[in-house]
Enzyme design. Structure first.
Site, short mmCIF file in Angstrom:
data_model
loop_
_atom_site.label_atom_id
_atom_site.label_comp_id
_atom_site.label_asym_id
_atom_site.label_seq_id
_atom_site.Cartn_x
_atom_site.Cartn_y
_atom_site.Cartn_z
N GLY A 373 28.04 18.02 27.09
CA GLY A 373 28.24 19.03 26.07
C GLY A 373 27.73 18.56 24.72
O GLY A 373 27.37 17.40 24.55
N PRO A 374 27.68 19.44 23.75
CA PRO A 374 27.19 19.08 22.41
C PRO A 374 28.14 18.12 21.71
O PRO A 374 29.29 17.93 22.12
CB PRO A 374 27.13 20.43 21.69
CG PRO A 374 28.11 21.30 22.41
CD PRO A 374 28.09 20.85 23.84
N GLY A 376 30.87 16.54 19.28
CA GLY A 376 32.06 17.02 18.61
C GLY A 376 32.94 17.97 19.39
O GLY A 376 33.85 18.57 18.81
N GLY A 378 34.81 17.00 22.04
CA GLY A 378 35.97 16.31 22.60
C GLY A 378 35.74 15.59 23.89
O GLY A 378 36.69 15.38 24.65
N THR A 380 34.80 12.34 24.43
CA THR A 380 35.41 11.01 24.41
C THR A 380 36.93 11.09 24.41
O THR A 380 37.61 10.37 25.14
CB THR A 380 34.93 10.23 23.18
OG1 THR A 380 33.50 10.13 23.20
CG2 THR A 380 35.53 8.83 23.15
N SER A 709 12.95 31.07 27.93
CA SER A 709 14.00 32.05 27.68
C SER A 709 13.61 33.12 26.66
O SER A 709 14.27 34.15 26.57
CB SER A 709 15.27 31.34 27.19
OG SER A 709 15.76 30.47 28.19
N LYS A 752 24.88 30.31 24.89
CA LYS A 752 24.14 31.32 24.12
C LYS A 752 25.05 32.47 23.69
O LYS A 752 24.95 32.96 22.56
CB LYS A 752 22.97 31.85 24.95
CG LYS A 752 21.87 30.82 25.21
CD LYS A 752 20.80 31.37 26.13
CE LYS A 752 19.71 30.36 26.40
NZ LYS A 752 18.68 30.85 27.33
#
Length: 821
Positions: A373-374, A376, A378, A380, A709, A752
């Site tokens: 995931g991107p 920040g 969560g 970790t 896309s 998206k």
């Protein structure tokens, strides 16, 4: 001359057990005596480097009769001054002296050459400077300090024939030693230096060297008075010659076969106890026994000695059998995940499934979880929650930037500075064999280079069928990793090699909606920042509306890191105001409420706005949806314009090859259907496109863009441009198109859609085959504010984009033919 002139009259005293230091010689010893450790600790902290010029007095105290052994490793020499009586050794046992009366009257002033801190005390290397006599002890705490007198060996009178003959005998014996050393293949530079010393050194210094070479008992070395006339010259020569010749004949045997007493018994005993307590495997036990035999045959001053010792200490610290007990309570784990994280329903469900299987099967052999995931979102902290739910120890290994295979597998011990790899070091640090290891940023680990392929080294680590015998090059003993729970994190999976990706199960963690961000801020971010800024919960009150303003106007991210930073800025500003009123004694005037106006005064003008709401509809402008390289979604504006020319097309905006091809496909389809779309007045009209040039631009030109896309968005932008129709700014679309006008599914739908929700999009056009992604993955509160239109072909897209208007005169059927084998 006068090496002792720089010796102070008052010296700190270091008691040394079973050893005697000589002037001009080097001695290495280990001490754990409390008083001496305090002294050496003070010196160790007082210098920038480990090489010092501190002078101490080294004074021996008697060895226990039970430990007397003629093969003591330490060098000794006569420490008595001519004419003086040596102190009578007390019958003491044990490791340390009890009082200053236990110490001998004479010792040696020494310069500390090097200090090394160890787990049990200090390892010191000292160089003898001059003999000293203890006049009186001044202090006994925190360490010994005494008034001393330094003295030189008396010169041999030229008219004393007996001593002159003895001095000549010493030089002859030294040359005999030199001949033996030549036979033992001692390096030539060492022999040259020794030759110069034997030829030029005073008799006293030469005697110190020779006595340091021979085998004598501790008591004999203390009582020996070669420089005194108490023995006749013949007796002294006979006494020294007997021991020296006996020693020279056995040097070679000693070098190849030392017994166990040739090393520091106390240190080795302690090391052996630690090795026995570590629960070694059978393979490790064999290696340890072999290395212990090597260690016992070495002198502590040999370079290899410390290498072997460090290796054995490392083996003693590896948790070969020690484990923690798992707490496999599903309800507790579920509550732990709910308390630590808001949302992430799919992720929590998968983690609980994982733990349930572990409880029933009592085995974690299976796919390695990879949280993708991107930044920040969560990933970790989710790993920490899993470790807490299991009751296991947690260790994070950062793989970002690792370019050397040895960092994973360890360095071979043949290299200088060798050490275990990150995996073995992690086990050594946590102290148990079943921790939770978080392999952070696994997508950023280096690939094949001159130093090997670290990603390939991870294959054995993460393969449940192989990691029970993981081979760390430094340990060189099979290491069982089958009890370790590995969790990897990644921003994207495209850069992970396929063999490594095959060993992991990907669990996607998408970005958060604004509603989720507000809940996270209230439950986690705001309380954390209030405490970290020295405030109490009653000192700051922020409503949901203000938090939403911060999230919408000052952050534009999938995670919550920037949101936490902005909240921290607000807390700092309130902390300043509270400190001011508290200093003035006007705490009653403090207002804990944070209003929207306060946010603007603290954070400044809003950094972001709802882009689509601020844009005016224009022909040729379409809003697309994109998926970023960090796993988050975003909106993408496409602008098309035309001008007189020769039918050329220009593409700008830092585009990749795939998106450029999509633009060519879109233009070809529009040209082929220009008559049906009302762009040209005749079916065979070709001059229209050859009389004008087309320019397509993607704003945010510094950001790279690629992928298929944007296919339907590019086609819609060209149709809008040529037909002079408008696409509402609140309408966005994503999907791939073909030359036949078919709309193909794309990935990243959930990300998206969440990005479209953040940007204020009201209608989203998607491929019909992506319906299942919307219904299965997109949160309900996001779907409630968006109208979804599912398209099979480009005509469906155009009709939805132009608010239901049918702009073509003829709609030829588009049928997707499935190939059958």
């Amino acid at each position: 001359m006068n090496a002792f002139h720089s010796i102070p009259n008052i010296l700190p005293i270091v008691p040394i057990k079973n050893i005697v230091l000589l002037p001009g010689l080097i001695l290495r010893f280990h001490t754990s005596q409390k008083d001496t450790v305090q002294l050496l600790q003070k010196i160790y902290k007082a210098v920038d480097s480990k090489e010092t010029k501190y002078i101490v007095g080294c004074v021996p105290f008697p060895r226990s009769t039970s430990t007397t052994n003629k093969n003591s490793i330490a060098s000794t020499a006569p420490l008595t001054h001519p004419g003086s009586k040596p102190s009578s050794p007390k019958k003491k046992t044990g490791e340390h002296f009890d009082q200053t009366s236990d110490l001998h009257e004479y010792g040696c002033a020494a310069r500390i050459v090097r200090l090394e801190s160890t787990s049990t005390g200090f390892m010191a290397v000292v160089e003898g400077i001059a003999r000293i006599r203890i006049e009186r002890y001044i202090f006994e705490r925190p360490y010994l300090e005494a008034e001393v007198t330094a003295f030189l060996e008396p010169a041999i009178p030229k008219d004393d024939q007996e001593l002159q003959e003895l001095a000549g005998s010493l030089k002859s014996t030294g040359r005999e030693l030199l001949a033996v050393l030549k036979d033992l293949k001692v390096p030539l530079p060492v022999l040259v230096q020794l030759q110069k010393f034997i030829d030029n050194a005073p008799a006293g210094s030469l005697a110190d060297l020779l006595v340091n070479t021979i085998e004598l008992t501790y008591e004999e070395k203390l009582m020996l008075k070669i420089s005194q006339k108490t023995h006749s010259a013949v007796e002294g020569k006979k006494y020294l010659g007997f021991y020296l010749r006996n020693q020279l004949n056995s040097i070679k045997d000693e070098l190849s076969d030392r017994d166990d007493s040739s090393i520091d018994d106390d240190d080795v005993t302690d090391l052996i106890k630690r090795l026995q307590a570590s629960g070694l495997t059978a393979e490790a036990e064999k290696v340890v026994q072999r290395e212990l035999k090597r260690l016992k045959r070495m002198h502590p001053t040999q370079a290899e000695y410390q290498i072997v010792r460090t290796y054995l200490e490392t083996l003693s610290e590896i948790p070969w059998s020690k484990c923690t007990t798992d707490v496999l309570e599903i309800n507790k784990a579920r509550q732990q995940l709910e308390d630590d994280h808001y949302g992430l329903t799919t992720v929590k469900k998968r983690v609980l499934e994982y733990l349930a299987v572990l409880k029933l099967k009592d085995d974690i052999r299976g796919p390695i979880l990879c949280l993708q995931g991107p930044p920040g979102v969560g990933k970790t902290s989710l790993g920490k929650s899993i470790a807490s739910a299991l009751g296991r120890k947690f260790h994070r290994i950062s793989l970002g930037g690792v370019r050397d295979e040895a960092e994973i597998r360890g360095h071979r011990r043949t290299y200088i500075g060798a050490m275990p790899g990150l995996i073995a070091q992690g086990l050594r640090r946590v102290g148990v064999k079943n921790p939770v290891f978080l392999l952070d940023e696994i997508d950023k680990v280096g690939h094949l280079s001159n130093h090997g392929d670290p990603s390939a080294a991870l294959l054995e680590v993460l393969d449940p069928e192989q990691n029970n015998t993981f081979n760390d090059h430094y340990l060189n003993v099979p290491l069982d990793l089958s009890k370790v729970l590995f969790i990897a994190t990644a921003n994207q999976i495209d850069s992970i090699p396929l063999p490594l990706l095959d060993r992991m199960e990907i669990i996607s963690i998408p970005g958060y909606t604004f509603d989720e961000k507000i809940h996270i801020a209230k439950r986690h971010l705001l309380p954390k920042q209030i405490v970290s800024h020295g405030l109490s919960p009653n000192d700051i009150k922020i409503s949901d509306g203000v938090l939403l303003k911060i999230a919408v106007g000052y952050t534009r991210e999938a995670g919550v890191r920037n949101l936490e930073r902005e909240i921290a800025s607000v807390c700092r500003a309130k902390a300043v105001k509270y400190a001011d009123v508290k200093d003035n004694g006007e705490t009653h005037a403090y207002n804990p409420e944070v209003t929207a106006e306060d946010v603007e005064s603290i954070l400044g003008v809003e950094k972001f706005d709802i882009e689509v709401a601020e844009r005016a509809a224009k022909p040729g402008v379409v809003t697309g949806l994109t998926w970023t390289a960090y796993g988050s979604g975003g909106i993408l504006f496409i602008e098309a314009t035309q001008m007189p020319g020769k039918g050329n097309i220009q593409l700008t905006g830092k585009l990749g090859d795939v998106i450029k091809e999509s633009a060519q496909i879109a233009l070809s389809w529009v040209r082929a259907h220009s008559f049906q779309l009302g762009i040209t007045t005749a079916a065979n009209e070709s001059s229209f496109f050859f009389e004008r040039d087309i320019h397509i631009h993607f704003p945010a030109g510094a950001v790279g863009k690629d992928g298929p896309s944007a296919g339907i968005a590019l086609t819609t932008a060209l149709v809008s441009l040529f037909t002079h129709r408008y696409v509402p700014p609140t309408t966005a679309m994503t999907g791939e198109t073909t030359l036949r006008g078919l709309v193909l599914p794309v990935g990243g739908i959930k990300e998206k859609i969440i990005a479209a929700h953040r940007a204020g999009i009201k209608k989203v056009i998607l491929p019909s085959r992506n319906r299942k992604d919307v219904e299965g993955d997109v949160p309900e509160n996001v779907k409630e504010g968006i109208v979804f239109v599912y398209a099979n072909n480009i005509y469906d897209v155009l009709q939805a984009a132009f608010d239901g208007e049918k702009i073509w005169t003829e709609n030829p059927p588009i049928v997707e033919v499935e190939s059958r084998l």
